[in-house]
Design an enzyme around this catalytic site. Structure first.
Site, short mmCIF file in Angstrom:
data_model
loop_
_atom_site.label_atom_id
_atom_site.label_comp_id
_atom_site.label_asym_id
_atom_site.label_seq_id
_atom_site.Cartn_x
_atom_site.Cartn_y
_atom_site.Cartn_z
CB ALA A 199 33.97 -17.81 117.28
CB SER A 200 28.93 -14.91 116.22
OG SER A 200 29.37 -13.73 116.79
CB SER A 201 25.67 -18.55 117.03
OG SER A 201 24.78 -19.53 116.14
#
Length: 382
Positions: A94-96
């Site tokens: 889950a990206s920034s």
């Protein structure tokens, strides 16, 4: 702190870091991030050491990490290593939140849009896209990893969203649902696949992380023209994992002693490894090489490699007090000399900022340019 307060706090952090449009902020409120984070994952702060989060063992720590600015890694080594191990190559995440919000801002998603997402991951961005397009829009999302796609489907269903989910190579797009108003990519690419251009209507946008594997990763916003070309500029930073079909092998040991070379250099290896993004884009574009660099104790090492030849690589080492620096090079290609030459060419151009670079994508390949599309620095064949 309740969930609403955590979400508001996260949006505040995003606003302070990169800004966020009102539409994207509303989407983040409507699509809670915690619904897409597994019980056990790996938080990866940019300014600290990665650490395992476990909702059962430490629920407060888990919630704090989920609603922090940190990327949350959800898979290691394409699933071969247990996430609890904490070490391995990151292969899904889950990206920034700030990066997610920035790419969504660049994509300018409107209600009713038809969107292709490349890289489903946890499903959070697919849910955000679904909220943004509303009831009359359509979202198709492609994930290369079947296990990741299966979990994403569960996450999305639990959150009340049902985009069309496919398992396959996102580089091919999905012609069945084309044309799209937007192609939104959540994995890094070194070369933009022309299939995305073919499947986007004229005037539509392609927003993708651009990862030349040399220094910082970037966001790229392309507009598709009626003649089947996509053109646009580097827009900012966007750290994502490389698309699996565009990964390259790391450097291998030399096969014979003749392949080993030991030159020295007066150019500080930190000059190449720790420079502005405009310089790394120039070096990547002019040489086609990959680079990573950093300190190992008191020493600083700059590693170079040729993505097309795993037996061609080099490392230059800085040590305190040295006036000349050792270079260990494998293969006949003079990697260090090429990169140094490219760096000083960038200096001679006036040290241009990353925002002055752009890319044009056509059926025959992509051209990387400076300031104007006709000022091509390098053309890469498809």
């Amino acid at each position: 702190m309740d969930t609403k307060a955590r979400i508001d706090h996260l949006i505040g952090l995003i606003r302070a870091e990169d800004g966020v449009s009102q539409a994207v902020a509303d989407a983040i409120r409507a699509v809670p991030r915690h619904l897409f984070i597994p019980t056990v994952a790996l938080a990866t702060p940019s300014d600290g050491k990665p650490f395992v989060i476990d909702r059962d063992a430490n629920p407060v720590g888990w919630w704090d990490a989920v609603y922090s600015p940190h990327p949350i890694v959800t898979q290691l080594d394409d699933g071969a290593t247990d996430i609890r191990h904490g070490r391995g190559d990151y292969s899904s995440s889950a990206s920034s939140p700030s990066t997610v919000a920035d790419l969504l801002r660049l994509a300018d998603i409107k209600p009713g849009h038809r969107v292709l997402e490349v890289g489903t991951g946890t499903g959070w961005t697919a849910a955000l896209l679904s909220h943004l397009v509303g009831g009359h829009g359509e979202v198709t999302s492609i994930e290369v990893d079947a296990a990741v796609a299966e979990q994403a489907e569960k996450n999305l269903s639990g959150a009340g969203f049902q985009p069309r989910l496919l398992v396959g190579d996102g580089a091919l797009g999905c012609a069945d649902e084309a044309p799209y108003d937007r192609v939104h990519v959540t994995c890094g690419v070194r070369t933009v696949p022309y299939s995305w251009v073919e499947q986007t209507r004229p005037g539509g946008l392609i927003v993708t992380p651009y990862n030349p594997a040399f220094g910082d990763d970037h966001s790229l916003r392309l507009t598709v023209t009626p003649d089947g070309t996509a053109v646009g500029r580097i827009a900012g930073y966007a750290g994502y994992m490389l698309m699996r079909s565009q990964r390259f092998e790391q450097g291998r040991p030399a096969r014979t002693p003749k392949e080993k070379h030991y030159p020295t250099t007066r150019v500080d290896p930190r000059t190449i490894g720790d420079v502005p993004a405009g310089a790394t884009l120039a070096m990547a574009t002019l040489t086609g090489l990959a680079c990573h660099a950093g300190y190992d104790g008191e020493e600083y090492r700059t590693y170079l490699s040729d993505p097309g030849d795993p037996h061609s690589w080099a490392v230059a080492t800085w040590r305190p007090g040295a006036d000349e620096y050792e270079v260990f090079q494998v293969g006949e290609r003079p990697l260090w000399e090429e990169v140094v030459d490219a760096y000083f060419r960038w200096v001679s151009w006036g040290s241009p900022h990353y925002s002055r670079y752009g890319i044009t994508v056509r059926p025959e390949g992509q051209a990387i340019w400076l300031d104007r599309p006709d000022n091509v620095l390098n053309h890469q064949q498809a």
